[in-house]
Each structure stands twice: as structure tokens, then as C-alpha cells.
Design a protein around this motif. Sequence first.
Motif, short mmCIF file in Angstrom:
data_model
loop_
_atom_site.label_atom_id
_atom_site.label_comp_id
_atom_site.label_asym_id
_atom_site.label_seq_id
_atom_site.Cartn_x
_atom_site.Cartn_y
_atom_site.Cartn_z
N ALA A 1 0.82 -1.21 0.00
CA ALA A 1 0.00 0.00 0.00
C ALA A 1 0.85 1.26 0.00
N LYS A 2 1.82 1.33 0.86
CA LYS A 2 2.70 2.50 0.95
C LYS A 2 4.09 1.97 1.20
N GLN A 3 5.01 2.28 0.31
CA GLN A 3 6.34 1.68 0.46
C GLN A 3 7.10 2.26 1.65
N ASP A 4 6.94 3.58 1.84
CA ASP A 4 7.71 4.22 2.90
C ASP A 4 6.87 4.33 4.18
N ALA A 5 6.42 3.20 4.66
CA ALA A 5 5.60 3.20 5.87
C ALA A 5 6.30 3.98 6.98
N ALA A 6 5.59 4.98 7.52
CA ALA A 6 6.20 5.85 8.52
C ALA A 6 6.31 5.15 9.87
N TRP A 7 5.46 4.17 10.09
CA TRP A 7 5.44 3.51 11.38
C TRP A 7 5.70 2.03 11.21
N ASP A 8 6.64 1.52 12.01
CA ASP A 8 6.84 0.08 12.07
C ASP A 8 7.12 -0.27 13.54
N LEU A 9 7.28 -1.56 13.81
CA LEU A 9 7.49 -1.99 15.21
C LEU A 9 8.61 -1.21 15.89
N GLN A 10 9.73 -1.09 15.15
CA GLN A 10 10.91 -0.46 15.75
C GLN A 10 10.61 0.99 16.16
N ARG A 11 9.93 1.72 15.28
CA ARG A 11 9.64 3.12 15.58
C ARG A 11 8.64 3.24 16.75
N ILE A 12 7.67 2.34 16.76
CA ILE A 12 6.70 2.36 17.87
C ILE A 12 7.43 2.09 19.19
N TYR A 13 8.29 1.09 19.20
CA TYR A 13 9.00 0.73 20.44
C TYR A 13 9.95 1.83 20.88
N GLU A 14 10.54 2.54 19.91
CA GLU A 14 11.42 3.66 20.24
C GLU A 14 10.65 4.75 20.99
N LEU A 15 9.46 5.03 20.46
CA LEU A 15 8.66 6.13 20.99
C LEU A 15 7.91 5.72 22.26
N PHE A 16 7.55 4.45 22.34
CA PHE A 16 6.78 3.94 23.47
C PHE A 16 7.51 2.74 24.08
N PRO A 17 8.64 2.99 24.78
CA PRO A 17 9.46 1.89 25.31
C PRO A 17 8.67 0.94 26.21
N ARG A 18 7.64 1.45 26.84
CA ARG A 18 6.82 0.61 27.72
C ARG A 18 6.21 -0.58 26.94
N LEU A 19 5.85 -0.34 25.70
CA LEU A 19 5.27 -1.42 24.89
C LEU A 19 6.32 -2.47 24.53
N LYS A 20 7.54 -2.01 24.35
CA LYS A 20 8.64 -2.96 24.08
C LYS A 20 8.82 -3.88 25.30
N GLU A 21 8.80 -3.26 26.49
CA GLU A 21 8.93 -4.06 27.72
C GLU A 21 7.81 -5.08 27.84
N ARG A 22 6.62 -4.71 27.37
CA ARG A 22 5.43 -5.55 27.50
C ARG A 22 5.18 -6.39 26.25
N GLU A 23 6.12 -6.39 25.34
CA GLU A 23 5.97 -7.02 24.02
C GLU A 23 5.32 -8.39 24.06
N HIS A 24 5.70 -9.22 25.01
CA HIS A 24 5.19 -10.59 25.03
C HIS A 24 4.06 -10.80 26.03
N ASN A 25 3.57 -9.71 26.61
CA ASN A 25 2.41 -9.82 27.51
C ASN A 25 1.12 -9.84 26.71
N MET A 26 0.11 -10.50 27.28
CA MET A 26 -1.20 -10.58 26.62
C MET A 26 -2.01 -9.31 26.91
N GLY A 27 -2.98 -9.06 26.05
CA GLY A 27 -3.86 -7.90 26.22
C GLY A 27 -4.45 -7.80 27.60
N ASN A 28 -4.85 -8.96 28.18
CA ASN A 28 -5.51 -8.93 29.49
C ASN A 28 -4.53 -8.77 30.65
N GLN A 29 -3.23 -8.67 30.36
CA GLN A 29 -2.25 -8.45 31.43
C GLN A 29 -1.83 -6.98 31.48
N LEU A 30 -2.44 -6.15 30.65
CA LEU A 30 -2.04 -4.75 30.58
C LEU A 30 -2.93 -3.88 31.47
#
Length: 252
Positions: free
Chosen positions: A124-153
Motif C-alpha cells: 500500500a505505501k512503500q515508505d511506511a512511517a510507522w513500524d514496530l521499531q519506531r513504535i517501540y522507540e517512541l513507546f518503550p513501555r510497549l517494548k517491555e510488554r511485548e510478550h504480555n497478553m492484552g488482558n495483562q495490561l
Amino acid sequence: MTDMEEYLDIPMITRSRPLLEVRNIEAGYGASQVLFGVSLTIEPHQVVSLMGRNGMGKSTTIKCITGALPLRKGQIFFEGQEITNLPADEIARRGIALVPEGRMCFPNLTVREHLVAFARKADAKQDAAWDLQRIYELFPRLKEREHNMGNQLSGGEQQMLTLCRTLMGDPDLIIIDEPTEGLAPKIVELVGEYLKKIKERGVSVLLIEQKLTIAMRISDRALVMGHGAIVFDGTPQSLNANTNVRKEWLEV
Ligand SMILES: Nc1ncnc2c1ncn2[C@@H]1O[C@H](COP(=O)(O)OP(=O)(O)O)[C@@H](O)[C@H]1O
Ligand SMILES: [Mg+2]
């Protein structure tokens, strides 16, 4: 055309057009009309808040923008093109994303799975502005919780995840319906911080809130809705100074 005329023409051509323009829309449910000529514009890179008490038509307005409810009158333009009454999936494809009311995380998916599931398709868009790495950079808390389930948040983490998985679809405009509803004051502050970060990355935001809360601090413009029409449109500072509008349309 003289050189001067040519020169004067330039500002006309390069003037930035609004990202979203809602013109005089009317809509409702069955026999009851809810919106009576709502107009609003959002400029690129702006955070605009749409505030107002319960039942005034805020969610109905965004249902019209996202294609979930047909317009009876009026027009909507996005990036200069008319999107009035286009199917919802077509509107989403053009870059408008809705973060729904209430936090909608899947209990049995991990944080990472949530994010990957919502990523825009590679073609759809080759230069996707957002990917996992960028999200984790901006929201380090999500990186820490990467392997947690939705109901553990926590509630705040779920709100962060709902927002971030929407970003993975690479929208130009994010519409967020009452993101701070039911969150503790400390978490409300956090949500304000996420929204600031998103804005800094060039995504425009239409923020729906009942009360002034974070909207006043992070918004470039404040709109107030009363009985299906915009009753105030100005800067957060001018709304703050306008006791009449606040008393009549916002405070209980
Ligand atoms: N699906 C629906 N069917 C019928 N009436 C609705 C529906 N959704 C909302 N309404 C009515 O439309 C009005 C505006 O609602 P809404 O847009 O949800 O307001 P807000 O988001 O500002 O609280 C209310 O009177 C509400 O009862
Ligand atoms: Mg609502």
C-alpha cells in the motif's frame, strides 16, 4: 503575464489546503436528526479537540467522517478530495483512522501480535512511517510488554496499545473518541504525552472529549459542540477565557 503577476500567483498555488474539511453536514438516526449543519476544518499537523457534553453529537460527527453513518446533507473533503458517503473501508484506505471509544485489546493476543496484525500491507505505501521499531522507540513501555497478553495490561497500557496499533496502519489523521474516559488522572497525563509524541511525528489528531482535561493543553484548536452544531471554534486560550461558553456547554 508579467513577472510580478507570476510572482503573486505563487502563494495561491502553494497555500496549504486543509487536511480535513467538513462542510455543513446533517445526519441522524431514523426520524431523529442529530447534526444540524456541522462545519469544521483540520489543518495538516494539527491537534484539534472536539468537546461537548454527553449526547451533543460528537460521536455522530465522527461516524459521518469515517463513513459509518451516511450524510443527509453537506460534504466532506480529505486531502482536497471529496469523500462524502464513500464506504468506510475506502475512507480508511485514504488515511483516516478511528481509535474507538473504550479500549479494545484482545485478551489472548500479545502486544506484538496486536501491532503486527494492524500493520499496513507492504504494497500500500512503500515508505511506511510507522513500524514496530519506531513504535517501540517512541513507546518503550510497549517494548517491555511485548510478550504480555492484552488482558495483562493496565488501562493506560491498553490505551497506549490501541493508539499504537492504529498508527501501524500509517494514517494521516487519527480520530480518538474519549481516550481518557474512566482513566485515573495520572494515566490521563500519560495519554496526553502519547498524543504529543504522535503529533510531533506529523500525524494530525481529532480528539473527542467531554471535558476540558488534556484537550486544552495539547490542542492547536478547540471546538465545542452543542445540540448538533459547533458553538465555539477558537484557540484553547480563548476558550479558557470564555466563561460563558464553558459554563453553558462544558461544565456541569
Ligand atoms: N445508534 C443510534 N441510534 C439512535 N440514536 C442514537 C444512536 N447513536 C446516538 N444516538 C443519539 O444521537 C444523539 C447524539 O449522540 P452522540 O453523537 O453519541 O453524542 P456524544 O458523542 O456527543 O455523546 C444522542 O441523542 C443519542 O441518543
Ligand atoms: Mg460519544
